[in-house]
Design a protein around this motif. Structure first.
Motif, PDB file in Angstrom:
ATOM      1  N   VAL A 108      -4.876  -1.539  -4.956  1.00 25.55           N
ATOM      2  CA  VAL A 108      -3.472  -1.949  -4.906  1.00 25.55           C
ATOM      3  C   VAL A 108      -3.291  -3.256  -5.682  1.00 25.55           C
ATOM      4  O   VAL A 108      -2.384  -3.387  -6.512  1.00 25.55           O
ATOM      5  CB  VAL A 108      -3.008  -2.121  -3.445  1.00 25.55           C
ATOM      6  CG1 VAL A 108      -1.603  -2.731  -3.416  1.00 25.55           C
ATOM      7  CG2 VAL A 108      -3.023  -0.789  -2.701  1.00 25.55           C
ATOM      8  N   THR A 116       2.694  -1.444   5.088  1.00 30.24           N
ATOM      9  CA  THR A 116       2.415  -0.036   5.382  1.00 30.24           C
ATOM     10  C   THR A 116       3.687   0.794   5.393  1.00 30.24           C
ATOM     11  O   THR A 116       3.632   2.013   5.316  1.00 30.24           O
ATOM     12  CB  THR A 116       1.765   0.112   6.774  1.00 30.24           C
ATOM     13  OG1 THR A 116       2.740  -0.183   7.770  1.00 30.24           O
ATOM     14  CG2 THR A 116       0.559  -0.803   6.941  1.00 30.24           C
ATOM     15  N   ILE A 149      -6.629   1.794   5.977  1.00 29.63           N
ATOM     16  CA  ILE A 149      -6.664   1.262   4.611  1.00 29.63           C
ATOM     17  C   ILE A 149      -8.055   0.689   4.351  1.00 29.63           C
ATOM     18  O   ILE A 149      -8.506  -0.215   5.066  1.00 29.63           O
ATOM     19  CB  ILE A 149      -5.600   0.165   4.431  1.00 29.63           C
ATOM     20  CG1 ILE A 149      -4.204   0.720   4.790  1.00 29.63           C
ATOM     21  CG2 ILE A 149      -5.626  -0.399   3.012  1.00 29.63           C
ATOM     22  CD1 ILE A 149      -3.133  -0.345   4.954  1.00 29.63           C
ATOM     23  N   TYR A 202      -3.579   6.104   9.628  1.00 27.37           N
ATOM     24  CA  TYR A 202      -4.140   5.977   8.288  1.00 27.37           C
ATOM     25  C   TYR A 202      -4.854   4.633   8.159  1.00 27.37           C
ATOM     26  O   TYR A 202      -4.247   3.567   8.320  1.00 27.37           O
ATOM     27  CB  TYR A 202      -3.043   6.084   7.223  1.00 27.37           C
ATOM     28  CG  TYR A 202      -3.585   5.979   5.814  1.00 27.37           C
ATOM     29  CD1 TYR A 202      -4.079   7.099   5.159  1.00 27.37           C
ATOM     30  CD2 TYR A 202      -3.634   4.749   5.151  1.00 27.37           C
ATOM     31  CE1 TYR A 202      -4.602   7.009   3.876  1.00 27.37           C
ATOM     32  CE2 TYR A 202      -4.144   4.650   3.867  1.00 27.37           C
ATOM     33  CZ  TYR A 202      -4.635   5.787   3.236  1.00 27.37           C
ATOM     34  OH  TYR A 202      -5.151   5.681   1.963  1.00 27.37           O
ATOM     35  N   VAL A 212       0.825  -1.207   0.000  1.00 28.90           N
ATOM     36  CA  VAL A 212       0.000   0.000   0.000  1.00 28.90           C
ATOM     37  C   VAL A 212       0.865   1.266   0.000  1.00 28.90           C
ATOM     38  O   VAL A 212       0.553   2.249  -0.672  1.00 28.90           O
ATOM     39  CB  VAL A 212      -0.961  -0.002   1.210  1.00 28.90           C
ATOM     40  CG1 VAL A 212      -1.901   1.202   1.155  1.00 28.90           C
ATOM     41  CG2 VAL A 212      -1.761  -1.300   1.265  1.00 28.90           C
ATOM     42  N   ALA A 213       1.940   1.229   0.752  1.00 25.57           N
ATOM     43  CA  ALA A 213       2.805   2.416   0.797  1.00 25.57           C
ATOM     44  C   ALA A 213       3.367   2.737  -0.585  1.00 25.57           C
ATOM     45  O   ALA A 213       3.308   3.878  -1.052  1.00 25.57           O
ATOM     46  CB  ALA A 213       3.943   2.190   1.804  1.00 25.57           C
ATOM     47  N   PHE A 217       2.212   1.788  -3.430  1.00 24.30           N
ATOM     48  CA  PHE A 217       1.064   2.161  -4.264  1.00 24.30           C
ATOM     49  C   PHE A 217       0.797   3.656  -4.174  1.00 24.30           C
ATOM     50  O   PHE A 217       0.489   4.330  -5.161  1.00 24.30           O
ATOM     51  CB  PHE A 217      -0.165   1.368  -3.790  1.00 24.30           C
ATOM     52  CG  PHE A 217      -1.476   1.829  -4.365  1.00 24.30           C
ATOM     53  CD1 PHE A 217      -1.891   1.431  -5.632  1.00 24.30           C
ATOM     54  CD2 PHE A 217      -2.323   2.660  -3.626  1.00 24.30           C
ATOM     55  CE1 PHE A 217      -3.107   1.848  -6.148  1.00 24.30           C
ATOM     56  CE2 PHE A 217      -3.545   3.070  -4.139  1.00 24.30           C
ATOM     57  CZ  PHE A 217      -3.931   2.670  -5.405  1.00 24.30           C
ATOM     58  N   LYS A 218       0.955   4.171  -2.950  1.00 18.65           N
ATOM     59  CA  LYS A 218       0.718   5.600  -2.747  1.00 18.65           C
ATOM     60  C   LYS A 218       1.960   6.434  -3.011  1.00 18.65           C
ATOM     61  O   LYS A 218       1.934   7.660  -2.865  1.00 18.65           O
ATOM     62  CB  LYS A 218       0.241   5.841  -1.308  1.00 18.65           C
ATOM     63  CG  LYS A 218      -1.115   5.192  -1.023  1.00 18.65           C
ATOM     64  CD  LYS A 218      -1.578   5.436   0.399  1.00 18.65           C
ATOM     65  CE  LYS A 218      -1.997   6.863   0.631  1.00 18.65           C
ATOM     66  NZ  LYS A 218      -3.308   7.177   0.055  1.00 18.65           N
ATOM     67  N   LEU A 233       2.978   4.749   5.334  1.00 18.42           N
ATOM     68  CA  LEU A 233       1.704   5.383   5.660  1.00 18.42           C
ATOM     69  C   LEU A 233       1.829   6.065   7.025  1.00 18.42           C
ATOM     70  O   LEU A 233       2.602   5.627   7.877  1.00 18.42           O
ATOM     71  CB  LEU A 233       0.584   4.336   5.703  1.00 18.42           C
ATOM     72  CG  LEU A 233       0.395   3.492   4.425  1.00 18.42           C
ATOM     73  CD1 LEU A 233      -0.717   2.464   4.639  1.00 18.42           C
ATOM     74  CD2 LEU A 233       0.080   4.387   3.236  1.00 18.42           C
ATOM     75  N   GLU A 236      -9.219   0.465  -1.349  1.00 20.46           N
ATOM     76  CA  GLU A 236      -7.806   0.703  -1.602  1.00 20.46           C
ATOM     77  C   GLU A 236      -7.045  -0.612  -1.752  1.00 20.46           C
ATOM     78  O   GLU A 236      -6.157  -0.744  -2.607  1.00 20.46           O
ATOM     79  CB  GLU A 236      -7.195   1.555  -0.494  1.00 20.46           C
ATOM     80  CG  GLU A 236      -5.780   2.002  -0.843  1.00 20.46           C
ATOM     81  CD  GLU A 236      -5.308   3.160   0.025  1.00 20.46           C
ATOM     82  OE1 GLU A 236      -4.666   4.085  -0.510  1.00 20.46           O
ATOM     83  OE2 GLU A 236      -5.577   3.146   1.248  1.00 20.46           O
TER      84      GLU A 236
END
Lengths: 342, 342, 342, 342
Positions: free
Chosen positions: A208, A226, A200, A198, A185-186, A188-189, A194, A204
């Motif tokens: 991802v 994360t 998820i 935060y 996820v990190a 991805f962003k 993160l 999301e």
């Protein structure tokens, strides 16, 4: 009589972090927990005597298919070191401490010829003392209770000072193998980590997976990155990692995990779910559903830096996963060094 | 002053079993150890800073090939349970004890609403205290010394009360994966278990492999089954299992292991090699060569009953092996639950 | 799945010794316990917040008088050694183990100059892990419950995984000093040791005191010698000492202790009271009265050989007693090395 | 391979405090240590097999006389609580940790009727794991080495992973009783606590004794109060108490202790002697003389607040002292709860 000690730190976990802010979805609370517990219950699904919950989703078919994912022969160990520099702090959750290693025999004893072998041979030996959940670990299904019940409807009292007489981690000894999927996820962003707090969302997670080109399948071991652990290691300070604020999945994730029939969910955080809690009505609302109602296996404090870098480099986010627990009789969990094999 | 305690048991391991009989090959002794240490030395072979010895034989090629051995998707956990019923006895080797599990939080606390969650939630937690070699485990290369030196020529004094500052088990965290081969010596001989004191020769290992239709290759994790553990479990008594007499490989096995360039050797016994020792000149002569000179990884107390039965049934004695150690910083070894995956 | 371990030993203490014989007085049982609990209750006697029960009988007057008993300046340590040769056995009561000592720093490390002091200095350090009741110890008043209540009427649930939130041993830190009296029952009977299962009656205790020329007074620390520990030490085998059969006081002793307003009762056995139990209706009936109802402090596994020999030699059976507990916060007891000073 | 852990804290004690300032007397150093070790040596004074050093100064005469000091019958416990709020910090000296208490049986188990006694009875039990020197404690004479030798000339190597095969704390089990004297240096100076780094000279000790009207005699247990512990408790923060800077006796105190033939010296600090060290040539120079050369018993982390207040109130600074160690076989020391009885 004056007892010469420092004043106590609070018993209950996370008292200091209950003051959650705008992040709180007011719908999360005891009612939402009750509803999800009912809707997502797996009690009886695999029989009354079932001890392993969603690990039942992993069958020999999945194991054989997972092995086929191994292409490069590259192995990633995701366990953090067991030593005094672990995440536990003096005022941390539940009285846990960092692993303590003491020696039972040493090379210096050998040098001084104290071992009865003269100058010919010698050996070293040691012992370890640690909470089973003080580093990278599995939770067993006996770890969390909801309304004084465990997964599959047992009385919580069956987990007493002798440990988990039901649902102990020993029942999973040959079940922690299958397809692993990293959801980064990190990355991805586009950030290193993160923020704490935060949450998820399910959307999301799906986004991802979509961007990574990977599909979540029944029986998967899903690992959510994360970046929080890497942030702590970079700062050389765990801070509130163990029991404090953290990024993590939202409460709604229990529905996502159920829908996908995953075997297990793991992350690089202390508790997988977002903290501060999304509600002030209780602690760790997601835990109260996924373990007692669903029987979902949970892995925490996974070190995923190396794996994530490799996945980013080759674009392949699925792999063979092998995370055997120690066979701790009646254990609420087990320290592990889980492997991703690509 | 009279100290009110029982008289001490002997310090040195196996004092009571040094009176070996006809089994002793008089050629085994300090000279043979010296000769083998010289001939089989791997010091410097993988560089001066190498920490993992023969595990270097396992490369991505072997790992990828090992995964291809998975056909049925069947998983075998080879760790024995960690609890008070383990093999250690009060007078056993080196002051080791059986694993001790104590609870940090319980379901009964939850029932009594002692955890600060009211009647809604609750949790259980526990800690374990155990010698790292008290059950199924890996030896690290810092575990045994010869002439006050470790593998790769370090001073034994580098292993002090703070543990293995070199050659600790943490260096192997992502290296314990590859091709596994079971050599079922007991079944080869048509018996349930080899007798204590029975020495397995190199010729016999080759004969077993031949009959099983399996070839030992570079980088293999070889598991030798003697049946001793199953005999103890069937009798419901460990007896002298931990440190006493046992079947096992002869001293000459160090040449066999070297010739085949195996990554590791494991067995269902406490110490892999035959006991009583083949010599009265020292303890465990084979250990003194394979760890300090060769840097051979050793796995002990493997539970192989289920795996062996499956191999006998399908005639396939090779499989994917995954036995990740805990990442115990400076550890002389690690408790494990190694997996065979077929 | 076959878990490769030995079959469990029974959980409940003393299952194997419930088959008591002719020694059983059929009047001892749940009714007798209920009656004594009512008649002998000290609940509220020293206030609702009292934490120390009969230790309240010891006032500065008694302490000052006790000091006057010191004539010869002779000191007797009554603690047994804390090491691996203690009374606990693998199948013993409640999962207790013998004390484990591990080193944190050694002289051999110093010899090898591993401590950062060069050749000039060095140090050794160690740690101990033990059940607080595994050797000579005090029971705290939080150790035993009757009908789910503690002494002074608290709910047993106040003693949870965090320990004795009430009635912990820490409350006695400056209260374990006073007049000690040895009642040497074995010597009174002219034998080395009473037989296991021999119940000491109130009349016999009075007869011993009479023959010894000593009077029991309010606030006394009474030590009963059975000779059992010395028998075990002489035989170099603890046998069933920890939790098995033993000589000891009869159930009726609760009335004797109450009548004499003693501060504490101690003995050279594991549990003070006679075993097998005098009833088959429950375990340790005397315990169920003296701790929860009376708040009587109990000391167990006292090594009294040297003291008893001295008392027999000079005919003086009273002395100053000083048995400070460790200040174990919330402890159910404390290991001790209590002193008799004559 | 990247090991995901925090960077290590320094091994050697007190590295961070070696930068001492104007307080350093340049005469203190390796030469001064050598000179004092020679001049003050008690090796052989009480025989080659002596294990207790200056405790030999305490004879029955002193014990009997000490008991006569008891007038009021008032008892002071000087042990600090053993729990997670003790002085050890994560980065503290030598890897020590605060005492860990875990339960083996609880009242909540009893409430849930998990103990096999139905609703009638029940019990609680617990275990403690702690470094023997992590709270109020005695050092044994095997704790410190000088030039790789112990007190009485033994090789330091005799203290190995099995503990102090010579000079263990068990030898003192019946010797820690005698006359106690409090030297309240802080009160003498009219302040709550001496500053860290304040060195107490011999002259000042004599001045304190003089003002208090007390004479130091052969065989005394001398307790020096600096007020440092009380300062920490008041601030509710131990800070650098364990191993950091502290007030304490100067190096020259070894001559004072020798001249007065005291049995033991104790204080309310972690290490009795002043820190930062008075020299940059080594750590804890006074320790290197008083333990190895003199065989002086040392008590540390004594809680003296209540005792000091009482002494100030009645003007009497002498008392009976009883500080029995646990009989820890081969221990480098023992946790204690020493008593002052006035």
């Amino acid at each position: 009589m004056h007892l010469p000690r420092l004043r106590p730190t609070p018993y209950a976990p996370g008292n200091q972090i209950q003051k959650q802010g705008k992040r709180v979805d007011i719908k999360v609370g005891v009612d939402a927990i009750a509803e999800a517990s009912k809707k997502l219950s797996n009690w009886g699904r695999w029989g009354e005597s079932d001890q392993i919950g969603t690990l039942n989703f992993v069958t020999p078919v999945q194991v054989a298919a997972a092995a086929k994912l191994v292409k490069k022969g590259k192995v990633f160990g995701m366990g953090i070191p067991l030593d005094g520099r672990g995440p536990q702090t003096a005022t941390g959750f539940g009285g846990r401490w960092n692993p303590i290693l003491t020696m039972l025999a040493t090379g210096t004893d050998c040098i001084s010829e104290r071992q009865g072998f003269g100058s010919l041979g010698g050996y070293a030996d040691d012992a370890i003392y640690m909470p089973v959940q003080a580093a990278t670990h599995w939770d067993s299904l006996g770890h969390v209770f909801y309304q004084k019940k465990t997964y599959n409807g047992h009385d919580a009292g069956l987990v007493d000072s002798r440990g988990c007489s039901i649902l102990g981690i020993e029942h999973t000894r040959d079940r922690m193998v299958g397809r692993g999927v990293l959801l980064d996820v990190a990355r991805f962003k586009g950030i290193d980590a993160l923020d704490d707090g935060y949450g998820i969302s399910n959307d999301e997670l799906d986004a991802v997976a979509g961007k990574q080109g990977v599909t979540i399948r029944e029986g998967d071991f899903v690992i959510v990155r994360t970046g929080q652990m890497e942030r702590c290691l970079k700062a050389n300070a765990w801070g509130g990692y163990a029991g404090g604020n953290a990024p993590g999945v939202k409460f709604e994730n229990c529905y996502w995990a159920h829908r996908h029939s995953i075997a297990a969910i793991c992350s690089d955080t202390w508790g997988v779910e977002v903290r501060p809690n999304e509600t002030s009505e209780t602690q760790q609302p997601w835990h109260l559903v996924v373990i007692p109602a669903m029987g979902l296996t949970m892995g925490e404090m996974f070190f995923v830096k190396e794996l994530a870098e490799d996945c980013a480099a080759d674009g392949i986010y699925e792999f063979m996963f092998a995370g055997p627990p120690l066979v701790i009789t009646h254990g609420t969990g087990s320290p592990i060094n889980p492997l991703a094999i690509k």
